[in-house]
Write an enzyme that holds these catalytic residues in place. Sequence first.
Site, PDB file in Angstrom:
ATOM      1  N   GLU A  60       0.826  -1.208   0.000  1.00 41.09           N
ATOM      2  CA  GLU A  60       0.000   0.000   0.000  1.00 41.09           C
ATOM      3  C   GLU A  60       0.857   1.254   0.000  1.00 41.09           C
ATOM      4  O   GLU A  60       0.523   2.249  -0.653  1.00 41.09           O
ATOM      5  CB  GLU A  60      -0.946  -0.014   1.198  1.00 41.09           C
ATOM      6  CG  GLU A  60      -2.081  -1.015   1.082  1.00 41.09           C
ATOM      7  CD  GLU A  60      -1.641  -2.446   1.309  1.00 41.09           C
ATOM      8  OE1 GLU A  60      -2.335  -3.369   0.842  1.00 41.09           O
ATOM      9  OE2 GLU A  60      -0.594  -2.636   1.973  1.00 41.09           O
ATOM     10  N   ALA A  84     -10.127  -0.799   3.432  1.00 45.89           N
ATOM     11  CA  ALA A  84      -9.691   0.380   4.185  1.00 45.89           C
ATOM     12  C   ALA A  84      -8.764  -0.010   5.328  1.00 45.89           C
ATOM     13  O   ALA A  84      -7.879   0.759   5.716  1.00 45.89           O
ATOM     14  CB  ALA A  84     -10.904   1.136   4.720  1.00 45.89           C
ATOM     15  N   ASP A  85      -8.926  -1.208   5.861  1.00 50.39           N
ATOM     16  CA  ASP A  85      -8.079  -1.702   6.945  1.00 50.39           C
ATOM     17  C   ASP A  85      -6.614  -1.816   6.537  1.00 50.39           C
ATOM     18  O   ASP A  85      -5.724  -1.882   7.397  1.00 50.39           O
ATOM     19  CB  ASP A  85      -8.562  -3.085   7.389  1.00 50.39           C
ATOM     20  CG  ASP A  85     -10.060  -3.149   7.600  1.00 50.39           C
ATOM     21  OD1 ASP A  85     -10.793  -2.847   6.640  1.00 50.39           O
ATOM     22  OD2 ASP A  85     -10.497  -3.512   8.701  1.00 50.39           O
ATOM     23  N   TYR A  86      -6.343  -1.866   5.223  1.00 50.33           N
ATOM     24  CA  TYR A  86      -4.974  -2.047   4.734  1.00 50.33           C
ATOM     25  C   TYR A  86      -4.251  -0.725   4.486  1.00 50.33           C
ATOM     26  O   TYR A  86      -3.101  -0.718   4.053  1.00 50.33           O
ATOM     27  CB  TYR A  86      -4.980  -2.822   3.415  1.00 50.33           C
ATOM     28  CG  TYR A  86      -5.557  -4.215   3.458  1.00 50.33           C
ATOM     29  CD1 TYR A  86      -5.894  -4.837   4.653  1.00 50.33           C
ATOM     30  CD2 TYR A  86      -5.761  -4.917   2.272  1.00 50.33           C
ATOM     31  CE1 TYR A  86      -6.421  -6.111   4.673  1.00 50.33           C
ATOM     32  CE2 TYR A  86      -6.290  -6.201   2.285  1.00 50.33           C
ATOM     33  CZ  TYR A  86      -6.618  -6.794   3.489  1.00 50.33           C
ATOM     34  OH  TYR A  86      -7.143  -8.058   3.495  1.00 50.33           O
ATOM     35  N   HIS A 129     -10.978  -6.453   8.040  1.00 51.19           N
ATOM     36  CA  HIS A 129     -11.654  -6.186   6.769  1.00 51.19           C
ATOM     37  C   HIS A 129     -12.936  -5.387   6.961  1.00 51.19           C
ATOM     38  O   HIS A 129     -13.813  -5.416   6.101  1.00 51.19           O
ATOM     39  CB  HIS A 129     -11.999  -7.502   6.060  1.00 51.19           C
ATOM     40  CG  HIS A 129     -10.832  -8.367   5.751  1.00 51.19           C
ATOM     41  ND1 HIS A 129     -10.253  -9.198   6.669  1.00 51.19           N
ATOM     42  CD2 HIS A 129     -10.118  -8.520   4.603  1.00 51.19           C
ATOM     43  CE1 HIS A 129      -9.244  -9.848   6.128  1.00 51.19           C
ATOM     44  NE2 HIS A 129      -9.139  -9.453   4.867  1.00 51.19           N
TER      45      HIS A 129
END
Length: 337
Positions: A60, A84-86, A129
């Site tokens: 990312e 979005a968690d990543y 997630h």
Amino acid sequence: MSRRTMIEAIRDAMAVAMERDDNVVVFGEDVGYFGGVFRCTQGLQQRFGANRCFDAPISELGIVGAAVGMAAYGLRPCVEVQFADYVYPAYDQIVSEAARLRYRSNGDFTAPLVIRMPAGGGIFGGQTHSQSPEALFTHVAGLKTVVPSNPHDAKGLLIAAIEDDDPVIFLEPKRIYNGPFDGHHDRPVTPWSRHPLGEVPDGHYTVPLGRAALRREGAAVTVLAYGTMVHVAEAAAADCGVDAEILDLRTLVPLDLDAIEASVRKTGRCIVLHEATLTSGFGAELAALVQGACFYHLEAPVLRVTGWDTPYPHAQEWDYFPGPVRVARALLQIVEA
């Protein structure tokens, strides 16, 4: 007009933008040949070629860092962070580079890039997630933050975001990706429904950033919501019979404060609704703004209905969500105050 899911509308937005401007490029993890984990980019590589829609390494930081450089030199990247968690490995690139580029270069460079991210719960994805990190971005000067609630707005807002000269965080509520969320239930009825959610115009159009939408007119209380929570608010108001006015914020930064003020001054009461945790959530900023701008019109304290202040509870996610029962309870409480 075509009836489309939010996924189809988002895909069409990217296709329209790529067709109109050769500088628009799309990349991220698995977005090329595979078409993305949610298929939002399906067919774009075949249509526009591997130079304009391509896969990136599982990094990312690298995806966003490359996008910042591309944007500075004239391209308009629209990148996907798979969940979005990543995004956290890329947070420094977003905050320290993308958000500041226009200011630190005195306008010599801009960062016209969009970072798309599926956000929120509802797919039984667990703690890694399902997060709703919008407050992390609304705090950062130089970023714009968008959260659509329906396919029509998703397409128009995404095209507007791609055409904008500043970096835009585009959070996509995946609980309503593939079809209508039945907001009258606290449990999923058909969480992956394939039925279209709304009418979406064909071709190019934009929904202006910074303009809220009135979803339900009422006189008793204003509900400020965005994303999936707009549908929950509508269901709760219908169930409990409160004459609630529901304002879909659509963009959190820039925020349509004029629309918020007009509604709260009319109703005299306000509920702020979001899926993220209570403490330091974006609802705290909304509550402070309403209190400051509408203090002499308020008939009751501003209420917040949100997720819990806990790590995301996989086994209890449908209790964690602010569902229509919790929202209806807050509506009845505030009108009786």
